[in-house]
Motif scaffolding. Structure first.
Motif, PDB file in Angstrom:
ATOM      1  N   LEU A 679       8.572   1.836  -3.190  1.00 47.63           N
ATOM      2  CA  LEU A 679       7.660   2.016  -2.059  1.00 47.63           C
ATOM      3  C   LEU A 679       8.320   1.503  -0.787  1.00 47.63           C
ATOM      4  CD1 LEU A 679       4.801   2.816  -1.100  1.00 47.63           C
ATOM      5  CD2 LEU A 679       4.093   0.468  -1.535  1.00 47.63           C
ATOM      6  N   SER A 680       8.310   2.326   0.245  1.00 43.37           N
ATOM      7  CA  SER A 680       8.935   1.952   1.510  1.00 43.37           C
ATOM      8  C   SER A 680       7.904   2.030   2.639  1.00 43.37           C
ATOM      9  CB  SER A 680      10.109   2.894   1.813  1.00 43.37           C
ATOM     10  OG  SER A 680      10.578   2.679   3.134  1.00 43.37           O
ATOM     11  N   PRO A 681       7.959   1.074   3.562  1.00 41.03           N
ATOM     12  CA  PRO A 681       7.052   1.120   4.720  1.00 41.03           C
ATOM     13  C   PRO A 681       7.607   1.958   5.869  1.00 41.03           C
ATOM     14  CG  PRO A 681       8.278  -0.923   4.738  1.00 41.03           C
ATOM     15  CD  PRO A 681       8.733  -0.179   3.522  1.00 41.03           C
ATOM     16  N   SER A 682       8.673   2.743   5.584  1.00 42.04           N
ATOM     17  CA  SER A 682       9.314   3.497   6.667  1.00 42.04           C
ATOM     18  C   SER A 682       8.370   4.511   7.292  1.00 42.04           C
ATOM     19  CB  SER A 682      10.568   4.205   6.146  1.00 42.04           C
ATOM     20  OG  SER A 682      10.236   5.122   5.121  1.00 42.04           O
ATOM     21  N   TRP A 683       7.468   5.079   6.482  1.00 44.62           N
ATOM     22  CA  TRP A 683       6.512   6.044   7.051  1.00 44.62           C
ATOM     23  C   TRP A 683       5.592   5.361   8.057  1.00 44.62           C
ATOM     24  CZ3 TRP A 683       7.641  10.883   6.605  1.00 44.62           C
ATOM     25  CH2 TRP A 683       8.328  11.347   5.485  1.00 44.62           C
ATOM     26  N   LEU A 684       5.189   4.137   7.746  1.00 43.62           N
ATOM     27  CA  LEU A 684       4.359   3.378   8.695  1.00 43.62           C
ATOM     28  C   LEU A 684       5.136   3.118   9.976  1.00 43.62           C
ATOM     29  CD1 LEU A 684       1.755   1.783   9.310  1.00 43.62           C
ATOM     30  CD2 LEU A 684       2.820  -0.203   8.244  1.00 43.62           C
ATOM     31  N   ASN A 685       6.411   2.809   9.829  1.00 39.38           N
ATOM     32  CA  ASN A 685       7.234   2.561  11.006  1.00 39.38           C
ATOM     33  C   ASN A 685       7.408   3.837  11.831  1.00 39.38           C
ATOM     34  OD1 ASN A 685       8.828   0.760  12.605  1.00 39.38           O
ATOM     35  ND2 ASN A 685      10.657   1.777  11.807  1.00 39.38           N
TER      36      ASN A 685
END
Length: 792
Positions: A679-685
């Protein structure tokens, strides 16, 4: 004539015109069939004609006689048409009846001049037919009327006042003398919500707004408010001693419980962690905490989360300079508004099913006086906390042990009563965008006198309404947008009156109210200043601080704070702030501010009978009237910017720092959870990046727009107004999670909660919803759907 008509029809029918070439079929006949497609266009199909040949028109031959009749008829039609046109365009003959020769001569002169003087007026007030249908008397009587009635409407753009002059004019009206009288008028010994005194104050404010021609109206709600039972008071029994208690906490659970007495400092999560580390059991205990740092509701909620059976709250000498028997009042609803109608207004309880807010506590809670708290702490027993834990208070005669040894019994017998409360409103309508408005509000109820809590705010509200009315009526001020002045009731119970109004008219006001300015508690002392606000209002706060003069040893309010004003002045907006429901529940940019004593953040007399004029005068060094005038000017100056400037004084770029910090917290949490490597928070960023690009594009559009164009400004302002509202999560219920704001709300949907969760499945879901919530805000800011960023 009949023969002529027949001849004409024959000639016309003999020739068929079409812009679609028709090719004959084998039998020599084809035609076009027209159909409507689903998208509303026409489809043309070349098909064979159906039917018997007997239905087809036969070719006809015409004689010279028929052609002559046709030419004669055409000539006759032309002559008749010419005569009709000539008659209809001829000028009517003017007759003046029953007039003296002198009047006839005057009228005749005016009839000649009328077309000249009416030429510029005609496109506005009447059609060009007017000279035909009216006699010359009409232009004579109407000519002087048109400029008179239209002059006030046409003049504002020409006589628009300079902002500096408007600001100076407002400052001159905010005087010490004006507030000396108003503060005296609203200083009452009692003013509890729904009482006769409360209704009397409401009527007084309504009448004042009516005299100012502010079209006042009232908003009535029927709410359930808890009060102590005089026949069955709340009690505490510890050892051999019984204590009957006068104060109370509204919306506490009722009943009788028993458990080990445990001391928990301020009842914060970190405080309760220290208690647990010292091997003191919290489950089933009665938690004793001192008031301060966080709200009563948060203290009770934290205790309930750890399994406590009841909470007792007292004012410690280290935090409050009270006499021994000072009684505390407050509420413990972790929310705002009437908790028995969560998410919808309390217009009539009989019309709605019985419902309870998720923020209502399930355990009893009660306040204690200092004298009772000292007796409990002297006998509590148990281990002593570490000296560096900060648990030691101001009582020298006690050691502040953690307890967990002796049993205590708590009995809470509060009862619910139905109360009718009235919110009172007045409006000064804008001249360009009257359907866009700022709201200035103040509560008028209090547990006792409520001088700093209610009297000062209500006085500022009324004086500002009077000043703005005079500026519009007498001084030529023309606000572009409307100002609404609101007097709330039941504020002490958790902004009940204000929240019920928001719930009742959400569909009407959520996209029209672009700012709320709270006037509650604007004066708490002298020498300092603090504020809480949406980031959209940070720039406006800074500007206003530099503009408003200070009479307490500094040139301006900004000089009081220094260059690092944001660090020295800004505080997070807490759940017990009167502006909080506007921001976190309704998505309206909101601000509250307070003049305080240096190095102080609270007014210690709130929620007591000690909130009087004498106490506030002591805190302000007997300059209450002067500081109240400065506070009123500060609120008025912010309002002036918001209703006068072409562009709304809401700075979208100030959200960038807040967003970056919140997203960084989510990044940190995901790195700490080893089981979510996929899971990566890159989409939120990326959503954060979309927000910042949308903000940048918005300001580019502002820079390239003629701000004198009203329609262009309105479009830009509408884009700015979408920001705060779009940050409300559409994925949660206002009944279960009333404070839906992605950054400043409360619940699992917020970025702060996501940065603390340990549930992997919950993390995945909430991260996805938060990402699209933020991206949706960016999309709303863009405006046109064809300009949307498709990065996510």
């Amino acid at each position: 004539m009949d023969q002529m008509r027949l001849a004409f029809n024959g000639v016309v029918k003999s020739v068929r015109y079409s812009r679609f070439p028709l090719q004959p079929t084998e039998n020599g006949e084809r035609h076009l069939e027209v159909k409507l497609s689903e998208d509303g266009t026409e489809e043309f199909t070349d098909v064979e004609a159906e039917g018997s040949p007997s239905f087809r028109p036969a070719p006809q031959n015409y004689s010279r006689r028929s052609i002559a009749w046709l030419l004669l008829g055409t000539l006759l039609i032309f002559i008749v048409g010419y005569l009709v046109g000539y008659i209809s365009h001829s000028k009517p003959k003017v007759e003046f009846l029953n007039c003296s020769p002198e009047k006839n001569q005057t009228a005749g002169k005016q009839s000649v001049v009328a077309p000249v003087t009416q030429t510029p007026v005609a496109p506005v007030t009447q059609t060009p037919v007017a000279p035909v249908t009216q006699t010359p008397v009409a232009p004579v009587t109407q000519t002087p009327v048109a400029p008179v009635t239209q002059t006030p409407v046409a003049q504002p753009a020409e006589v628009e006042m300079d902002f500096k002059n408007i600001s100076q004019l407002l400052a001159k009206k905010m005087t010490r003398e004006a507030f000396q009288k108003t503060l005296g008028d609203f200083d009452k010994p009692r003013r509890s919500a729904g009482s006769d005194e409360d209704m009397s104050l409401a009527n007084s404010i309504f009448d004042g707004f009516k005299k100012l021609e502010m079209d006042p109206w009232t908003d009535i709600h029927y709410v359930q408010l808890p009060i102590p039972d005089s026949q069955n008071p709340n009690k505490v029994q510890f050892g051999s001693e019984d204590f009957s208690l006068a104060g109370y906490l509204a919306y506490s659970a009722t009943g009788r419980v028993q458990g080990k007495l445990v001391y928990g400092n301020y009842g914060r999560k970190e405080d309760l962690d220290i208690v647990t580390k010292n091997k003191v059991e919290l489950k089933g205990c009665v938690l004793l905490v001192r008031a301060g740092k966080i709200s009563f509701a948060e203290q009770v909620a934290n205790a309930a989360d750890r399994g406590a059976s009841a909470v007792l709250i007292y004012p410690d000498e280290a935090d409050y300079n009270y006499v021994a028997d000072t009684v505390l009042y407050g509420h413990v609803h972790l929310g705002s508004g009437d908790p028995y109608t969560p998410g919808f207004p309390s217009f009539n309880h009989t019309q709605f099913p019985p419902t309870r807010s998720s923020g209502l506590p399930k355990i009893p809670a009660q306040t204690l006086t200092r004298s009772v708290a000292v007796k409990l702490l002297q006998k509590i027993g148990g281990p002593e906390p570490n000296a560096t834990s900060g648990f030691k208070g101001g009582f020298k005669q006690v050691s502040y042990r953690l307890g967990g040894v002796e049993n205590i019994t708590v009995e809470v017998n509060n009862k619910l009563v139905n109360k009718e409360i009235h919110n009172v409103f007045g409006v000064i309508k804008g001249f360009d965008d009257p359907d866009r408005y700022i709201v200035l509000g103040a509560q008028r109820d209090a547990w006792g006198s409520g001088y700093a809590r209610a009297t000062v705010g209500t006085s500022v509200l009324v004086q500002l309404a009077k000043a703005f009315h005079e500026m519009v009526e007498n001084d030529g001020f023309r606000p572009r947008r409307s100002l609404v002045f609101a007097s709330w009731s039941a504020g002490e119970y958790g902004s009940v009156g204000a929240t019920e109004w928001l719930e009742g008219y959400m569909a009407s006001i959520d996209k029209k109210v672009f700012t709320y300015i709270s006037l509650d508690g604007v004066v708490m002392g002298k020498g300092g200043f603090m504020a809480s606000a949406s980031p959209l209002l940070y720039s406006l706060l800074e500007t206003t601080m530099k503009e408003v003069k200070s009479s307490v040893g500094a040139d301006t309010v900004y000089d009081m704070a220094g260059k690092t004003w944001d660090a020295n002045v800004m505080r997070p907006m807490t759940i017990d702030d009167p502006a909080y429901p506007f921001l976190a529940f309704s998505g309206i940019p909101s601000v509250s501010f307070h003049f305080i004593k240096p190095n102080s953040e609270v007014y210690t007399y709130y929620g007591t009978q000690l909130d009087t004029v004498d106490r506030l005068n002591y805190e302000t060094n007997h300059q209450t009237n002067e500081i109240t005038a400065i506070a009123a000017q500060f609120a008025g100056q912010m309002a002036l910017h918001l209703v006068h400037d072409h562009l709304l004084s809401l700075d979208v770029n100030r959200y960038s720092k807040t967003l970056t910090k919140a997203v960084a917290g989510v990044y940190k949490r995901i790195r700490l959870l080893s089981q979510v490597k996929d899971l990566s928070p890159s989409w939120l960023n990326r959503a954060r990046g979309s927000f910042q690009r949308a903000a940048s594009n918005l300001y580019n559009d502002i820079a390239n727009t003629n701000l004198d164009d009203k329609e262009a400004c309105r479009i830009l302002n509408d884009r700015i107004m979408t920001v705060e509202h779009s940050l409300l999560s559409p994925y949660v219920s206002p009944v279960e999670v009333p404070f839906r704001h992605l950054l400043f709300g409360r619940g699992s949907h917020t970025l702060a909660s996501i940065a603390e969760t340990t549930d992997v499945d919950e993390l995945r879901t909430q991260l996805a919803l938060a990402t699209w919530n933020l991206q949706g805000c960016a999309n709303a800011m863009v405006g046109n759907i064809w300009d949307l960023d498709e990065e996510i």
